[in-house]
Design a protein around this motif. Structure first.
Motif, PDB file in Angstrom:
ATOM      1  N   THR A   1     -39.662 -28.018  -6.226  1.00 35.25           N
ATOM      2  CA  THR A   1     -38.591 -27.365  -5.463  1.00 35.25           C
ATOM      3  C   THR A   1     -39.163 -26.638  -4.259  1.00 35.25           C
ATOM      4  OG1 THR A   1     -37.222 -27.031  -7.435  1.00 35.25           O
ATOM      5  CG2 THR A   1     -36.748 -25.637  -5.534  1.00 35.25           C
TER       6      THR A   1
ATOM      7  N   SER B   1     -34.572 -29.814  -4.399  1.00 37.01           N
ATOM      8  CA  SER B   1     -35.360 -30.221  -5.570  1.00 37.01           C
ATOM      9  C   SER B   1     -35.357 -31.723  -5.774  1.00 37.01           C
ATOM     10  CB  SER B   1     -34.804 -29.562  -6.837  1.00 37.01           C
ATOM     11  OG  SER B   1     -34.863 -28.149  -6.759  1.00 37.01           O
ATOM     12  N   VAL B   2     -36.483 -32.217  -6.285  1.00 33.63           N
ATOM     13  CA  VAL B   2     -36.565 -33.591  -6.786  1.00 33.63           C
ATOM     14  C   VAL B   2     -36.646 -33.499  -8.303  1.00 33.63           C
ATOM     15  CG1 VAL B   2     -39.092 -33.630  -6.471  1.00 33.63           C
ATOM     16  CG2 VAL B   2     -37.830 -35.771  -6.711  1.00 33.63           C
TER      17      VAL B   2
ATOM     18  N   SER C   1     -38.792 -41.298  -3.930  1.00 29.95           N
ATOM     19  CA  SER C   1     -38.284 -39.943  -4.168  1.00 29.95           C
ATOM     20  C   SER C   1     -39.105 -38.858  -3.471  1.00 29.95           C
ATOM     21  CB  SER C   1     -38.176 -39.657  -5.669  1.00 29.95           C
ATOM     22  OG  SER C   1     -39.421 -39.734  -6.312  1.00 29.95           O
TER      23      SER C   1
ATOM     24  N   LEU D   1     -32.129 -36.365  -6.480  1.00 29.56           N
ATOM     25  CA  LEU D   1     -32.545 -35.183  -5.719  1.00 29.56           C
ATOM     26  C   LEU D   1     -31.306 -34.419  -5.308  1.00 29.56           C
ATOM     27  CD1 LEU D   1     -34.277 -37.909  -4.483  1.00 29.56           C
ATOM     28  CD2 LEU D   1     -35.689 -36.007  -3.683  1.00 29.56           C
TER      29      LEU D   1
ATOM     30  N   GLU E   1     -38.106 -38.851   0.123  1.00 23.47           N
ATOM     31  CA  GLU E   1     -36.724 -38.383   0.245  1.00 23.47           C
ATOM     32  C   GLU E   1     -36.649 -36.871   0.100  1.00 23.47           C
ATOM     33  OE1 GLU E   1     -32.521 -38.955   0.809  1.00 23.47           O
ATOM     34  OE2 GLU E   1     -34.303 -40.185   1.198  1.00 23.47           O
ATOM     35  N   HIS E   2     -37.516 -36.312  -0.726  1.00 21.68           N
ATOM     36  CA  HIS E   2     -37.546 -34.853  -0.890  1.00 21.68           C
ATOM     37  C   HIS E   2     -37.890 -34.167   0.434  1.00 21.68           C
ATOM     38  CE1 HIS E   2     -39.069 -31.186  -3.405  1.00 21.68           C
ATOM     39  NE2 HIS E   2     -37.847 -31.015  -2.972  1.00 21.68           N
ATOM     40  N   GLU E   3     -38.898 -34.684   1.112  1.00 23.41           N
ATOM     41  CA  GLU E   3     -39.283 -34.117   2.408  1.00 23.41           C
ATOM     42  C   GLU E   3     -38.161 -34.299   3.428  1.00 23.41           C
ATOM     43  OE1 GLU E   3     -41.998 -32.405   3.162  1.00 23.41           O
ATOM     44  OE2 GLU E   3     -42.846 -32.579   1.157  1.00 23.41           O
TER      45      GLU E   3
ATOM     46  N   ALA F   1     -35.823 -29.458 -12.310  1.00 22.36           N
ATOM     47  CA  ALA F   1     -36.647 -29.816 -11.152  1.00 22.36           C
ATOM     48  C   ALA F   1     -38.073 -30.191 -11.533  1.00 22.36           C
ATOM     49  CB  ALA F   1     -36.677 -28.658 -10.164  1.00 22.36           C
TER      50      ALA F   1
END
Length: 434
Positions: free
Chosen positions: A344, A364-365, A305, A391, A308-310, A341
Motif C-alpha cells: 500500500t 493498494s495491490v 499488477s 487493486l 498497475e499499482h504504480e 493488501a
C-alpha cells in the motif's frame, strides 16, 4: 483468502509473513484441520466404494435366490449408509471450520514492504528521478493558518451543530459555496479519471450483500465497523467504500484474458461506523460516518499488477498536482497495511491548519487475495482459468480534498481562493468567503 495446499507446502514462509504483520502464526492449526478433513474424505470414499460393491453383491445374491446372504448384505449397506451420513457431516464441519479460519487471516506482504509495527515505521516513497522539489510546494502563509472547520463555520457553510441534531456526532451539513466546492471537487476528480486516465465510470448500488463485503475482505473480521440496513429476513451493508461494489463486479466469473485490464471508477458516498477510532479527530470533517470519495479499481492479470499499482498511484497523485496541493507518499509497513493488501502507498496531503500531513488516498495491490474470496478468474492463453489480481485506490477522498483546498488556499480574512482547475465547476467563481 489462501490456498491450504500452498500453506501446507510453505508453513514457515506463511508464519513468518504473518509475524511481520503482527499476527499469530497459524499454519500448524490450519494444516491439522486440513489433515483431518482429508482423512475423513479418504474414509468417506472408502466407505462409498464398499457400499457400492455391497450393493452389487445384493443384486447377485437375489439373482441366485440366496435370501439369507442378501439380507445380511442389506443390513451391512444400511450400516454403511449411516456411516456415510456421519462422515459427510464431519467433512462439511471441517470444511467450514477451515474456511472460517482462513477468512480472518490478513494478506501476506509483498517483497520489499518495510517491516514495522505501526505508522511510525512507514517509509517515504519516491520514484526514480523524483524528489520533494518535483511535487507541489507548501503554501507560504504570512499568518497563523486556521483549520478547515474554523474557516467553514465562519463562512456559514459548515454546520456541525445542525448535523448533530439530525444524525448525531461525526456528520456535517455543508451549505452554499462550500457545498458547491465539495461537489466541484468530486466532479473534477471523476472527470479526470474517466477522460484522461482511462477508467470506466460506474454508478453502483450503495447497499450490498454480506457476500460482497466478504469478497473484498471487510467481513467477517470487521463486522462492527460498518452500518447495516434490515432487508427482508436479512441485511444489506451500506458501502464503506466503492471498492466493494466495483471489485465485486467480476465475482463468480471467468473473464477472457483479452478483456483485461478492467478499470472502474465511481464517485459515491461512503459509510463507516469508525468503531475503532473513538476520540480521534472529533472536530471537523477528517473522520466522518458519511463522506464522499472517488474510488478506482483495476482488475488485471498477475504479471501486470505491480505496474498497475504504480499507474494507479500516479493517477491519484495527479489530482493533488492539478489542485497544487503539497503532498508526500508513504510506503506502508507490514503492521500498518489494510487487511487485504499486499502493498500500500498512502498519499498524505499537507494541511497548514494542523501543520501536518494527513492521508487523502490509499492505493493498494491485493494480488489474488480478494479474487479467491470472490472466485474471480480469467482464462489464460492456454484456456486455463486463473485468478485475477485486484487493486484499489482512492482517487481521492472528496471531503479531505475539500479540507486541503480550504486550508492551503486560505487568506487571513477568512476567504478561500478557488484552484484554477475547479473554477469551471464553480461557474467561474475565483474566491469564496471573506
Amino acid at each position: 483468502m489462501f490456498d491450504i495446499k500452498w500453506i501446507s507446502a510453505h508453513p514457515d514462509t506463511f508464519d513468518a509473513a504473518l509475524r511481520s504483520r503482527g499476527a499469530e502464526p497459524v499454519s500448524a492449526s490450519l494444516i491439522a484441520i486440513d489433515d483431518e478433513r482429508r482423512a475423513v474424505v479418504a474414509e468417506l470414499n472408502a466407505v462409498q466404494e464398499k457400499r457400492n460393491a455391497s450393493s452389487k453383491l445384493i443384486g447377485q445374491a437375489k439373482a441366485q435366490k440366496d435370501e439369507a446372504r442378501a439380507a445380511k448384505l442389506m443390513a451391512e449397506v444400511g450400516g454403511l449408509k449411516d456411516k456415510l451420513i456421519e462422515l459427510e457431516t464431519r467433512e462439511k464441519q471441517l470444511t467450514e471450520q477451515l474456511r472460517a479460519a482462513l477468512s480472518v487471516i490478513p494478506n501476506l506482504p509483498a517483497d520489499g514492504v518495510p517491516e514495522g509495527a505501526d505508522e511510525s515505521d512507514n517509509a517515504p516513497y519516491f520514484r526514480a528521478n523524483e524528489s520533494e522539489a518535483t511535487r507541489p510546494q507548501k503554501p507560504n502563509l504570512a499568518f497563523a493558518a486556521k483549520e478547515h472547520y474554523e474557516i467553514g463555520e465562519a463562512m456559514g457553510g459548515m454546520d456541525f451543530e445542525t448535523a448533530a441534531k439530525l444524525s448525531g456526532s461525526r456528520f456535517v451539513v455543508l451549505k452554499g459555496q462550500i457545498a458547491r466546492l465539495e461537489r466541484a471537487i468530486g466532479q473534477f476528480m471523476i472527470d479526470l479519471h474517466v477522460d484522461q486516465h482511462g477508467y470506466t465510470e460506474v454508478q453502483p448500488p450503495y447497499l450490498v450483500r454480506d457476500e460482497a463485503m466478504f469478497g473484498t475482505g471487510q467481513l467477517p473480521k470487521f463486522d462492527g465497523d460498518f452500518f447495516f440496513a434490515s432487508h427482508g429476513d436479512g441485511r444489506l451493508a451500506l458501502i464503506p467504500t466503492a471498492e466493494v461494489p466495483l471489485t465485486n463486479i467480476v465475482r463468480d466469473s471467468i473473464i477472457p484474458e483479452g478483456e483485461l485490464p478492467l478499470r472502474f471508477t465511481a464517485l459515491t458516498p461512503c459509510f463507516r461506523s469508525e468503531a475503532g477510532s473513538a476520540g480521534r479527530d472529533t472536530r471537523g470533517m477528517l473522520r466522518q460516518h458519511q463522506f464522499n470519495k472517488v474510488e478506482m479499481v483495476s482488475i488485471v492479470t498477475p504479471d501486470k499488477s505491480a505496474d498497475e499499482h504504480e499507474r494507479m498511484l500516479a493517477c491519484a497523485e495527479e489530482v493533488l498536482k492539478r489542485l497544487d496541493i503539497h503532498y508526500r507518499v508513504m510506503h506502508l509497513c507490514t503492521g500498518d497495511m489494510g487487511f487485504g493488501a499486499q502493498r500500500t502507498y498512502d498519499i498524505e496531503a499537507w494541511l497548514p491548519g494542523q501543520n501536518t500531513y494527513r492521508e487523502i488516498s490509499s492505493v493498494s495491490v491485493c494480488g489474488d487475495f480478494q479474487a479467491r474470496r470472490m472466485d474471480a478468474r480469467y482464462r489464460d492463453a492456454n484456456g486455463r482459468p486463473q485468478y485475477v489480481h485486484t487493486l484499489n485506490g482512492s482517487g481521492v477522498a472528496v471531503g479531505r480534498a475539500l479540507i486541503a483546498v480550504m486550508e492551503n488556499y486560505q487568506y487571513e480574512d477568512g476567504s478561500v481562493t478557488i484552484p484554477s482547475v475547479l473554477r469551471p465547476y464553480m461557474g467561474g467563481v475565483e474566491k469564496i468567503g471573506g
